[in-house]
Design a protein around this motif. Structure first.
Motif, mmCIF file in Angstrom:
data_model
loop_
_atom_site.group_PDB
_atom_site.id
_atom_site.type_symbol
_atom_site.label_atom_id
_atom_site.label_comp_id
_atom_site.label_asym_id
_atom_site.label_seq_id
_atom_site.Cartn_x
_atom_site.Cartn_y
_atom_site.Cartn_z
ATOM 1 N N GLY A 93 0.802 -1.220 0.000
ATOM 2 C CA GLY A 93 0.000 0.000 0.000
ATOM 3 C C GLY A 93 0.835 1.269 0.000
ATOM 4 O O GLY A 93 2.051 1.227 -0.153
ATOM 5 N N PRO A 122 -6.323 -1.070 -3.705
ATOM 6 C CA PRO A 122 -7.435 -1.840 -3.148
ATOM 7 C C PRO A 122 -8.395 -2.425 -4.201
ATOM 8 O O PRO A 122 -9.186 -3.316 -3.880
ATOM 9 C CB PRO A 122 -8.154 -0.826 -2.256
ATOM 10 N N ALA A 145 -1.731 -0.900 3.877
ATOM 11 C CA ALA A 145 -1.863 0.549 4.103
ATOM 12 C C ALA A 145 -2.660 1.182 2.970
ATOM 13 O O ALA A 145 -2.130 1.946 2.166
ATOM 14 C CB ALA A 145 -0.472 1.183 4.208
ATOM 15 N N GLY A 147 -5.648 2.701 3.847
ATOM 16 C CA GLY A 147 -6.598 3.560 4.551
ATOM 17 C C GLY A 147 -7.864 2.776 4.873
ATOM 18 O O GLY A 147 -8.171 1.769 4.235
ATOM 19 N N GLY A 171 -3.472 1.860 7.892
ATOM 20 C CA GLY A 171 -3.788 3.248 7.506
ATOM 21 C C GLY A 171 -2.613 3.987 6.901
ATOM 22 O O GLY A 171 -1.901 3.451 6.042
ATOM 23 N N GLY A 172 -2.385 5.198 7.366
ATOM 24 C CA GLY A 172 -1.334 6.032 6.783
ATOM 25 C C GLY A 172 0.039 5.834 7.412
ATOM 26 O O GLY A 172 0.926 6.666 7.233
ATOM 27 N N ASP A 175 3.371 6.389 5.537
ATOM 28 C CA ASP A 175 3.702 7.808 5.295
ATOM 29 C C ASP A 175 4.344 8.433 6.535
ATOM 30 O O ASP A 175 5.268 9.236 6.425
ATOM 31 C CB ASP A 175 2.438 8.588 4.921
ATOM 32 N N ARG A 198 -4.161 16.685 13.064
ATOM 33 C CA ARG A 198 -4.488 16.214 11.709
ATOM 34 C C ARG A 198 -5.304 17.256 10.959
ATOM 35 O O ARG A 198 -5.108 17.476 9.771
ATOM 36 C CB ARG A 198 -5.309 14.922 11.778
ATOM 37 N N ARG A 205 -9.798 16.781 5.774
ATOM 38 C CA ARG A 205 -10.392 15.717 6.583
ATOM 39 C C ARG A 205 -11.586 16.190 7.403
ATOM 40 O O ARG A 205 -12.192 15.402 8.114
ATOM 41 C CB ARG A 205 -9.359 15.163 7.565
HETATM 42 N N1 UDP Z 1 -3.790 4.554 -0.188
HETATM 43 C C1 UDP Z 1 -3.420 3.595 -1.102
HETATM 44 N N2 UDP Z 1 -4.263 3.308 -2.130
HETATM 45 C C2 UDP Z 1 -5.469 3.924 -2.267
HETATM 46 C C3 UDP Z 1 -5.860 4.892 -1.297
HETATM 47 C C4 UDP Z 1 -4.976 5.196 -0.267
HETATM 48 O O1 UDP Z 1 -2.342 3.015 -0.984
HETATM 49 O O2 UDP Z 1 -6.186 3.632 -3.208
HETATM 50 C C5 UDP Z 1 -2.860 4.860 0.926
HETATM 51 C C6 UDP Z 1 -2.413 6.301 1.008
HETATM 52 O O3 UDP Z 1 -1.308 6.528 0.137
HETATM 53 C C7 UDP Z 1 -2.039 6.428 2.475
HETATM 54 C C8 UDP Z 1 -3.006 5.457 3.147
HETATM 55 O O4 UDP Z 1 -3.534 4.634 2.129
HETATM 56 O O5 UDP Z 1 -0.720 5.986 2.700
HETATM 57 C C9 UDP Z 1 -4.179 6.126 3.823
HETATM 58 O O6 UDP Z 1 -3.740 7.024 4.745
HETATM 59 P P1 UDP Z 1 -4.754 7.809 5.676
HETATM 60 O O7 UDP Z 1 -3.920 8.586 6.621
HETATM 61 O O8 UDP Z 1 -5.785 8.503 4.853
HETATM 62 O O9 UDP Z 1 -5.483 6.576 6.379
HETATM 63 P P2 UDP Z 1 -6.177 6.454 7.789
HETATM 64 O O10 UDP Z 1 -5.035 6.207 8.736
HETATM 65 O O11 UDP Z 1 -6.910 7.733 8.028
HETATM 66 O O12 UDP Z 1 -7.051 5.263 7.593
#
Ligand code: UDP
Length: 224
Positions: A93, A122, A145, A147, A171-172, A175, A198, A205
């Motif tokens: 991800g 996904p 990852a 999200g 999730g993120g 990053d 955030r 958001r």
């Molecule tokens: N992401 C991805 N493919 C997608 C959509 C999102 O790999 O189609 C990744 C995006 O690059 C990020 C993560 O999913 O690294 C989502 O991070 P976010 O902080 O929004 O997630 P949360 O922790 O809020 O669920």
């Protein structure tokens, strides 16, 4: 953290597939109105409290919980556990190159770690290549990852084809760990103010975060 790692270690020894979810208040609120997401969370072998908001709710309901275990905090000790036990780790991800960079970081910290990475996505169009790579690596522990809720729904959709012992939605986190996004300072996280940090950095958001006061009211009105 140590019991979370102990559980994950046990899941790998048992064989899979086990879903591990890192639950924050947005998950809880979504699950109220999204039956499929609620079903997938219910099917998780382990739900970790990702942040102070969930720890607070859990404690108010009379359950003991030592503290939060955020996805971003889990990854480094989990990689160390994988290195120590010979579990094979796969990072899936985030944007192209991010998972590779994190894999290199984790390898530098744990020379014995077997770790592979792929950005994938996904949607079903990515499935064949992703599954091929996950299988070729003989993955034990898969971190996803994409999200929420995409990553949990993805794990559920492919659960029986992954061939992994544990799949964790993170999730993120990739990053954060590669320095692309900055986490709230510890004092803010402890004070339950991660949402404020955030909001300052990622103002788009705001709509997603509008559920947070509703969450707080629900927790308060549910009583002890
Ligand atoms: N992401 C991805 N493919 C997608 C959509 C999102 O790999 O189609 C990744 C995006 O690059 C990020 C993560 O999913 O690294 C989502 O991070 P976010 O902080 O929004 O997630 P949360 O922790 O809020 O669920």
């Amino acid at each position: 953290m140590s019991s979370a790692l102990g559980e994950i270690e046990r899941f790998v020894d048992q064989g899979g597939p086990h879903l591990v979810a890192t639950v924050n208040p947005e998950f809880v609120m979504r699950a109220q109105g999204d039956g499929e997401f609620a079903r997938v969370l219910d099917s998780a072998a382990l739900c970790l409290a990702d942040g102070t908001g969930v720890v607070w709710a859990v404690r108010r309901r009379g359950c003991t919980l030592a503290g939060p275990v955020a996805g971003a905090d889990l990854i480094e000790p989990l990689a160390a556990l994988c290195a120590r036990r010979g579990f094979r780790l796969f990072l899936l991800g985030a944007k192209p190159g991010v998972a590779d960079e994190l894999a290199a970081q984790l390898r530098a910290a744990n020379p014995d770690l077997a770790v592979a990475a792929h950005a994938g996505g996904p949607g079903p169009s990515f499935d064949v290549e992703t599954l091929e790579r996950v299988h070729a690596h003989k993955t034990d522990v898969l971190l996803v990852a994409f999200g929420a809720p995409a990553q949990e729904m993805w794990i559920d959709r492919l659960r029986d084809r992954l061939g992994v012992a544990v799949a964790v939605g993170v999730g993120g986190s990739f990053d954060y760990l590669t320095g692309r996004a900055r986490r709230a300072p510890v004092w803010m996280r402890r004070a339950g103010l991660e949402w404020l940090h955030r909001l300052g950095r990622q103002p788009w958001r705001v709509r997603r975060m509008a559920v947070l006061p509703v969450y707080a009211l629900k927790v308060l009105s549910a009583g002890k």
